[in-house]
Motif scaffolding. Structure first.
Motif, short mmCIF file in Angstrom:
data_model
loop_
_atom_site.label_atom_id
_atom_site.label_comp_id
_atom_site.label_asym_id
_atom_site.label_seq_id
_atom_site.Cartn_x
_atom_site.Cartn_y
_atom_site.Cartn_z
N VAL A 145 0.85 -1.19 0.00
CA VAL A 145 0.00 0.00 0.00
C VAL A 145 0.89 1.24 0.00
O VAL A 145 1.83 1.34 0.79
N TYR A 146 0.60 2.17 -0.91
CA TYR A 146 1.37 3.42 -1.01
C TYR A 146 0.52 4.59 -0.52
O TYR A 146 -0.71 4.49 -0.51
N ASP A 147 1.19 5.69 -0.16
CA ASP A 147 0.43 6.86 0.31
C ASP A 147 -0.24 7.60 -0.84
O ASP A 147 -1.13 8.40 -0.64
N LEU A 159 3.96 2.08 2.48
CA LEU A 159 3.73 2.08 3.92
C LEU A 159 3.94 0.65 4.45
O LEU A 159 3.35 -0.29 3.93
N ASP A 160 4.81 0.51 5.45
CA ASP A 160 5.12 -0.83 5.97
C ASP A 160 3.99 -1.38 6.83
O ASP A 160 3.72 -2.58 6.84
N ARG A 161 3.36 -0.47 7.57
CA ARG A 161 2.35 -0.88 8.55
C ARG A 161 1.29 0.19 8.63
O ARG A 161 1.61 1.36 8.79
N ILE A 162 0.03 -0.17 8.51
CA ILE A 162 -1.04 0.82 8.68
C ILE A 162 -2.20 0.19 9.46
O ILE A 162 -2.27 -1.03 9.60
N SER A 163 -3.12 1.03 9.91
CA SER A 163 -4.31 0.53 10.62
C SER A 163 -5.39 0.20 9.59
O SER A 163 -5.33 0.65 8.44
N THR A 164 -6.39 -0.56 10.02
CA THR A 164 -7.50 -0.88 9.11
C THR A 164 -8.26 0.41 8.75
O THR A 164 -8.77 0.53 7.64
N LYS A 165 -8.28 1.35 9.70
CA LYS A 165 -8.96 2.63 9.45
C LYS A 165 -8.27 3.37 8.30
O LYS A 165 -8.93 3.89 7.39
N LYS A 166 -6.94 3.38 8.34
CA LYS A 166 -6.15 4.05 7.29
C LYS A 166 -6.38 3.35 5.94
O LYS A 166 -6.49 4.01 4.90
N LEU A 167 -6.48 2.02 5.97
CA LEU A 167 -6.71 1.28 4.71
C LEU A 167 -8.04 1.73 4.09
O LEU A 167 -8.12 1.95 2.87
N VAL A 168 -9.07 1.87 4.93
CA VAL A 168 -10.38 2.32 4.41
C VAL A 168 -10.24 3.71 3.79
O VAL A 168 -10.72 3.95 2.67
N ILE A 170 -7.59 5.15 2.46
CA ILE A 170 -6.84 5.07 1.19
C ILE A 170 -7.70 4.44 0.10
O ILE A 170 -7.75 4.93 -1.03
N ALA A 171 -8.44 3.37 0.44
CA ALA A 171 -9.28 2.68 -0.55
C ALA A 171 -10.40 3.60 -1.05
O ALA A 171 -10.73 3.62 -2.23
N ALA A 186 -12.83 -0.51 -1.92
CA ALA A 186 -13.31 0.12 -0.69
C ALA A 186 -14.21 -0.81 0.13
O ALA A 186 -14.13 -0.82 1.37
N LEU A 187 -15.03 -1.59 -0.54
CA LEU A 187 -15.93 -2.49 0.19
C LEU A 187 -15.12 -3.54 0.96
O LEU A 187 -15.39 -3.81 2.14
N ALA A 188 -14.11 -4.10 0.29
CA ALA A 188 -13.25 -5.08 0.95
C ALA A 188 -12.55 -4.45 2.15
O ALA A 188 -12.47 -5.05 3.22
N ALA A 189 -12.07 -3.21 1.97
CA ALA A 189 -11.40 -2.51 3.07
C ALA A 189 -12.36 -2.35 4.26
O ALA A 189 -11.98 -2.55 5.41
N LYS A 190 -13.61 -2.05 3.96
CA LYS A 190 -14.64 -1.91 5.02
C LYS A 190 -14.83 -3.24 5.76
O LYS A 190 -14.98 -3.26 6.98
#
Ligand code: UTP
Length: 225
Positions: A145-147, A159-168, A170-171, A186-190
């Motif tokens: 995952v990139y910024d 990004l080496d490590r992110i939270s699930t919130k951050k993934l949502v 970004i998605a 985005a749905l998968a991230a949710k």
């Protein structure tokens, strides 16, 4: 551990089926399944996109086109079943409860798409939630995952490590941009956030040494609740 693998169709079948890679991934999955419970979801890739594009000439029905996509994901799933030989359950699994049952038989369940309206990333996240998996591993054609979009921004940082919130976040960002497609939709991230699923996103190179990747030796992104 119980691990769900989400293998992008474009990784397995970029232009044509990547036979060498399918063989490599089947070997890695077999090795992993000796110590862990394994389930796999396979995507549709370019072939699915081409079929859906062609069907646009005949029908505006999106759900109908989703069904075409689902068929292609299942054809790709059959390829992986063939490569896994005795290790895989010989039918493409289309129900999460069946996947659980197959794991009890010490076989690897392979799923493609299930229902219209989402992608196989969402299927994999739901399967991981249903199976209460310890880890979801997403294998995609970006190596993490990139910024920002690395194809458009040469300064994008992985990004080496992110939270699930951050993934949502970004998605959602990449989905709102025309033609933009993030590493997971985005749905998968949710679903990953909802299920509090520990998720690893890696590229094709790391997938070749999947056995080491699940132990932490990878260049991808780890997502934690
Ligand atoms: P994919 O999951 O392969 O979509 O499903 P994708 O985003 O193109 O993923 P990559 O490129 O393989 O990583 C292909 C299509 O199949 C339909 C959708 O139309 C999707 O775009 N599909 C798939 C469904 O309708 N339901 C499913 O459960 C899965």
């Amino acid at each position: 551990m119980r691990i769900v693998f989400d293998i992008g169709g474009s990784v397995l079948v970029p232009d044509e089926p990547d036979v060498k890679f399918i063989e490599e991934i089947a070997y890695q999955l077999t090795k992993i399944s000796e110590d862990h419970e394994v389930a796999v979801v396979v995507g549709g890739g370019r072939v699915a996109r081409e079929y859906i594009q062609a069907a646009k000439s005949f029908t505006p029905n999106e759900t109908f086109k989703d069904y075409i996509g689902i068929h292609i994901t299942r054809a790709n799933a059959m390829l992986l079943i063939a490569a896994l030989r005795e290790k895989a359950y010989p039918f493409v699994v289309s129900d999460f409860r069946k996947a659980w049952e197959v794991m009890q038989l010490k076989k690897i369940p392979i799923m493609g798409g299930t229902h219209p309206g989402h992608t196989t990333d969402a299927v994999a996240a739901l399967l991981a939630e249903y199976l209460q998996a310890d880890l979801l591993v997403v294998i995609t054609n970006v190596d993490g995952v990139y910024d920002s979009d690395p194809k458009k921004n040469p300064n994008a940082k992985k990004l080496d490590r992110i939270s699930t919130k951050k993934l949502v976040e970004i998605a959602m960002q990449s989905e709102s941009k025309a033609g933009g497609s993030g590493v997971v939709d985005a749905l998968a991230a949710k679903f990953i956030q909802r299920g509090e699923i520990k998720t690893l996103i890696i590229g094709k190179d790391d997938a070749r040494t999947l056995f080491d990747a699940i132990k932490g030796k990878h260049k991808g992104t780890l997502i934690e609740p």
